[in-house]
Write a protein that holds these residues in place. Structure first.
Motif, PDB file in Angstrom:
ATOM      1  N   TYR A 383      14.806  56.037  31.977  1.00 13.81           N
ATOM      2  CA  TYR A 383      16.182  56.057  32.463  1.00 13.81           C
ATOM      3  C   TYR A 383      16.913  57.295  31.951  1.00 13.81           C
ATOM      4  O   TYR A 383      17.618  57.979  32.700  1.00 13.81           O
ATOM      5  CB  TYR A 383      16.909  54.789  32.017  1.00 13.81           C
ATOM      6  CG  TYR A 383      18.308  54.662  32.565  1.00 13.81           C
ATOM      7  CD1 TYR A 383      18.536  54.099  33.819  1.00 13.81           C
ATOM      8  CD2 TYR A 383      19.401  55.124  31.845  1.00 13.81           C
ATOM      9  CE1 TYR A 383      19.815  54.001  34.331  1.00 13.81           C
ATOM     10  CE2 TYR A 383      20.682  55.038  32.348  1.00 13.81           C
ATOM     11  CZ  TYR A 383      20.886  54.464  33.596  1.00 13.81           C
ATOM     12  OH  TYR A 383      22.153  54.379  34.102  1.00 13.81           O
ATOM     13  N   PRO A 431      23.809  51.485  31.402  1.00  9.69           N
ATOM     14  CA  PRO A 431      22.464  50.890  31.432  1.00  9.69           C
ATOM     15  C   PRO A 431      22.367  49.583  30.660  1.00  9.69           C
ATOM     16  O   PRO A 431      21.624  48.685  31.068  1.00  9.69           O
ATOM     17  CB  PRO A 431      21.585  51.975  30.791  1.00  9.69           C
ATOM     18  CG  PRO A 431      22.509  52.880  30.084  1.00  9.69           C
ATOM     19  CD  PRO A 431      23.803  52.837  30.835  1.00  9.69           C
ATOM     20  N   TYR A 435      21.170  46.162  32.320  1.00 11.82           N
ATOM     21  CA  TYR A 435      20.036  45.426  31.756  1.00 11.82           C
ATOM     22  C   TYR A 435      20.434  43.987  31.454  1.00 11.82           C
ATOM     23  O   TYR A 435      19.744  43.041  31.808  1.00 11.82           O
ATOM     24  CB  TYR A 435      19.572  46.139  30.483  1.00 11.82           C
ATOM     25  CG  TYR A 435      18.513  45.406  29.709  1.00 11.82           C
ATOM     26  CD1 TYR A 435      17.162  45.581  30.011  1.00 11.82           C
ATOM     27  CD2 TYR A 435      18.847  44.539  28.676  1.00 11.82           C
ATOM     28  CE1 TYR A 435      16.185  44.907  29.310  1.00 11.82           C
ATOM     29  CE2 TYR A 435      17.880  43.857  27.969  1.00 11.82           C
ATOM     30  CZ  TYR A 435      16.546  44.052  28.289  1.00 11.82           C
ATOM     31  OH  TYR A 435      15.575  43.378  27.596  1.00 11.82           O
ATOM     32  N   LEU A 451      15.603  49.257  35.861  1.00  7.63           N
ATOM     33  CA  LEU A 451      15.989  50.418  35.037  1.00  7.63           C
ATOM     34  C   LEU A 451      14.959  51.529  35.153  1.00  7.63           C
ATOM     35  O   LEU A 451      15.295  52.706  35.337  1.00  7.63           O
ATOM     36  CB  LEU A 451      16.128  50.011  33.566  1.00  7.63           C
ATOM     37  CG  LEU A 451      17.463  49.448  33.078  1.00  7.63           C
ATOM     38  CD1 LEU A 451      17.467  49.346  31.569  1.00  7.63           C
ATOM     39  CD2 LEU A 451      18.616  50.318  33.540  1.00  7.63           C
TER      40      LEU A 451
END
Lengths: 488, 245
Positions: A383, A431, A435, A451
């Motif tokens: 990522y 992120p 997640y 991701l």
């Protein structure tokens, strides 16, 4: 004379450029400073009770004394890195009709009031107050505090003496480690021995004369040393390090970005601030221990995603957010030269890619805490590579503040602006939330897959994205040149 | 080679540069003189597209400098120490500039060999970073770097300031040579009237952003300039200052 020196110092402080920094940063710095001091004060207040509870039946005073040795050695090591006698400041006074004695006394006297000398007092004065409340004899406690102030001064002046040699530092570290090891393996009770010695400072106030004498003695040594060398070509001279050149021929395999890559590597290695950031990155690697040892998180907590992004991306955040301000000192030249912006950025991106991969590889041993951690870190690295690198470079185009490379790194906020705080949101928070949501509503596997996929898409599209970012940089060229030209 | 049309630069409401028309032919050694604030550095910065003109345009070999970047391939410059990369050694700096201008190490070494006298053994092989060199030596390194890659236009802002007498004399010879033998268009600005009159075929005097004189250098030029600066604009003691900040 001293009054005049003091007034100069006052002006130097209040007219310094650091006070002219943008308000937001100033406030944050002040809060941080207050927070640190508050922590010390709180620790000072709590110390007595903590020691009383952890070592029942032992006089907390004796226990505190037993840590003095490590405090002194530790602070010497700490100061070795942080504090230097600013001899260069006295250059303008040399040709004025001022006695050299006065100049030397001034510079040494000034250091007696340095911030470092008050750190210990912020801890021990509250501790002393608690002692007084608990009914310890006032005379002994007050003299003891005085002795501590003297020890602080002693450390201060001793540091200037030993600061001239790296060997002393090694020796110090060696002594520190040996003492600790000897104690730890119970070969000889060093801590207890020195504890009893330092306890005498409290038990018999007359011994406070020893720290006082040591402080005066080290002052005198510094004075004599400086007084004889207060010439432009000896003490009052900036040290010039011999240039170390390394063969960076191996970068040639990266093709057309090689010259920039070499430049960036030299930039990082030969300047204090950037160099410290590399070391910081490796220290941050240990940060994982803090997360992974918490049982309450479970094996796939969103906190681990945060740790993964943070650990694999620490260099990206530290170095990347100040692109292109690292090159601000010579940005004019770069812009007048025949440089394609695209290659310039590709080189920076390449460097960050490498850092992410290296940080991931180094984090693999965390598999000890569960295979999920390596999976999470790998996904986070993907990522970072695909999404966060372009994001960092994009935010870099908002940089308009100059960075002077030769200034030290720790606590150096030069070049920082609101962007540097805002950037945390897309880099780290997004992120983690992604997640968390995916894992919570669907599953761990899906969260990882999405991701990672995002990262992969970013990696595949990197050339297109880089082209776009390069156009933004080109469009902002004049603003950047003007901003970087402003010295603060 | 260089054509300027109705070029102006304003900061807020004050006009710092206003050039109606200026044509510099190829191979000319062109000198720009003026007091502090006359607009010399502003003109050079516009020429290098480091700042944007308020109106008007500059063409370098037929290329509009603010539109295309292709002029960069044949134009090189040294304006001030912000053109140096402080943490490189002089050699590394020359090689880096060489890479940007398409010269390999061997080309650079061959070029540097010509400047052995000029460097006076104080630049190469010193194991020092550029930031640790003296101002004069930094300047020498920057000036020589601007000769890398056979440029057709060389722009030097105040090249003589901070240089020692020997180096000044050598630099004058180098600049004359570039223009006369290699057909390079050299643009030089200076506070020192003697130096420019010796080096340049043509001298343009700027005052408060405007061209007040455009002279083809002759035996009387120095006298003419001294009379001009001595009488008309500012008190005498300022006319020979060699520093510009």
């Amino acid at each position: 004379m001293f009054k005049r020196f003091a007034s100069l110092q006052w002006k130097a402080f209040f007219r310094s450029s650091s006070l002219g920094k943008s308000l937001a940063i100033k406030i944050i710095m002040i809060f941080f400073g207050i927070y640190m001091l508050a922590c010390l004060v709180l620790m000072g207040v709590g110390l007595f009770f903590i020691l009383e509870k952890t070592f029942p039946g032992v006089d907390p005073m004796l226990k505190v004394s037993s840590y003095f040795l490590y405090w002194i050695l530790g602070e010497l090591v700490f100061r070795y890195f942080m504090q230097k006698l600013p001899v260069i400041d006295i250059k303008p006074f040399l040709i004025l009709p001022i006695k050299k004695d006065a100049i030397v006394h001034y510079i040494l006297g000034r250091s007696a009031f340095s911030f470092f000398n008050f750190l210990a007092l912020f801890l021990f004065v509250p501790f002393g107050i608690v002692l007084l409340i608990k009914g310890y004899p006032a005379l002994n406690v007050l003299v003891w505090l005085f002795a501590i102030a003297c020890i602080s001064q002693f450390i201060n002046f001793l540091n200037f003496i030993i600061n001239k040699s790296d060997k002393v530092l090694l020796g110090l570290l060696l002594v520190l480690i040996t003492f600790y090891a000897v104690d730890y393996f119970q070969l000889y009770p060093i801590q207890e021995l020195f504890g009893n010695i330092f306890y005498q400072l409290y038990a018999n106030p007359i011994w406070a004369i020893i720290p006082l004498a040591l402080a005066i003695l080290t002052y005198a040594v510094n004075y004599r040393f400086l007084r004889n060398k207060i010439y432009l070509d000896s003490a009052v001279k900036e040290k010039i390090k011999e240039a170390e050149t390394a063969d960076l021929g191996w970068t040639e395999r990266f093709g057309s970005i090689a010259p920039f890559l070499q430049l960036d590597l030299k930039l990082i290695w030969r300047n204090k601030r950037t160099k410290t950031q590399v070391f910081m990155s490796f220290i941050v690697l240990l940060y994982g221990l803090f997360f992974y040892t918490q049982d309450s998180y479970g094996s796939t907590s969103a906190m681990f995603a945060f740790a993964g992004i943070f650990i694999t991306g620490i260099f990206m955040v530290n170095f990347g957010q100040f692109i292109p301000a690292w090159d601000s000192a010579y940005y004019n030249m770069l812009m007048a030269q025949n440089i394609p912006m695209r290659k310039y950025l590709a080189s920076k991106a390449g460097l960050i890619y490498v850092s992410i991969v290296v940080m991931f590889l180094l984090s693999i041993p965390y598999i000890y805490f569960g295979w999920e951690i390596v999976v999470i870190n790998f996904t986070c690295a993907l990522y970072n590579l695909g999404i966060n690198v372009p994001v960092v470079l994009f935010f870099g185009s908002k940089n308009k503040k100059r960075i002077d490379l030769h200034k030290s790194a720790l606590g150096n906020m030069q070049g920082a602006s609101a962007t540097q705080f805002l950037i945390i949101i897309p880099l780290m928070v997004v992120p983690c939330i992604l997640y968390f949501v995916l894992k919570y509503f669907i599953s761990f596997e899906v969260a990882i897959a999405i991701l990672g996929l995002l990262g992969l898409v970013g990696i595949i599209l990197r050339n297109t994205v880089l082209d776009k970012i390069a156009t933004i940089y080109s469009a902002k060229k004049y603003e950047m040149i003007a901003g970087f030209g402003e010295k603060d | 080679m260089i054509t300027v049309q109705n070029l102006t630069k304003k900061y807020n409401s004050s006009i710092v540069l206003n050039l109606e028309q200026l044509e510099i032919p190829k191979g000319q050694s062109f000198g720009l003189v003026g007091n502090n604030g006359a607009g010399k550095t502003t003109f050079f910065s516009l020429l290098l597209d480091l700042i944007q003109p308020t109106s008007g345009s500059i063409e370098n070999n037929g290329i509009l400098v603010s539109e295309s970047e292709t002029w960069k391939t044949f134009t090189s410059s040294f304006i001030d120490e912000s053109f140096l990369i402080s943490y490189l050694t002089p050699e590394e700096y020359f090689y880096f500039i060489g890479e940007l201008r398409g010269c390999n190490k061997a080309d650079i070494d061959a070029l540097l060999a010509n400047f052995k006298d000029f460097f006076h053994d104080e630049i190469l092989g010193q194991k020092k970073y550029l930031r640790d060199l003296s101002k004069g030596n930094q300047k020498k390194a920057g000036i020589v770097a601007s000769f890398i890659g056979n440029p057709e236009v060389v722009i030097l802002d105040e090249p003589f300031a901070n240089l020692d007498p020997t180096t000044q004399i050598r630099l004058k010879a180098i600049i004359k040579d570039l223009a006369s033998k290699k057909g390079v268009t050299v643009l030089v600005s200076s506070h020192d009237l003697i130096h420019v009159t010796e080096v340049c075929e043509r001298i343009v005097v700027l005052n408060k952003g405007e061209i007040v004189k455009d002279i083809r250098t002759s035996a009387e030029t120095l006298r003419e300039l001294e009379v001009f600066f001595g009488s008309s604009i500012l008190p005498k003691e300022e006319k020979r200052s060699t520093e510009e900040e």
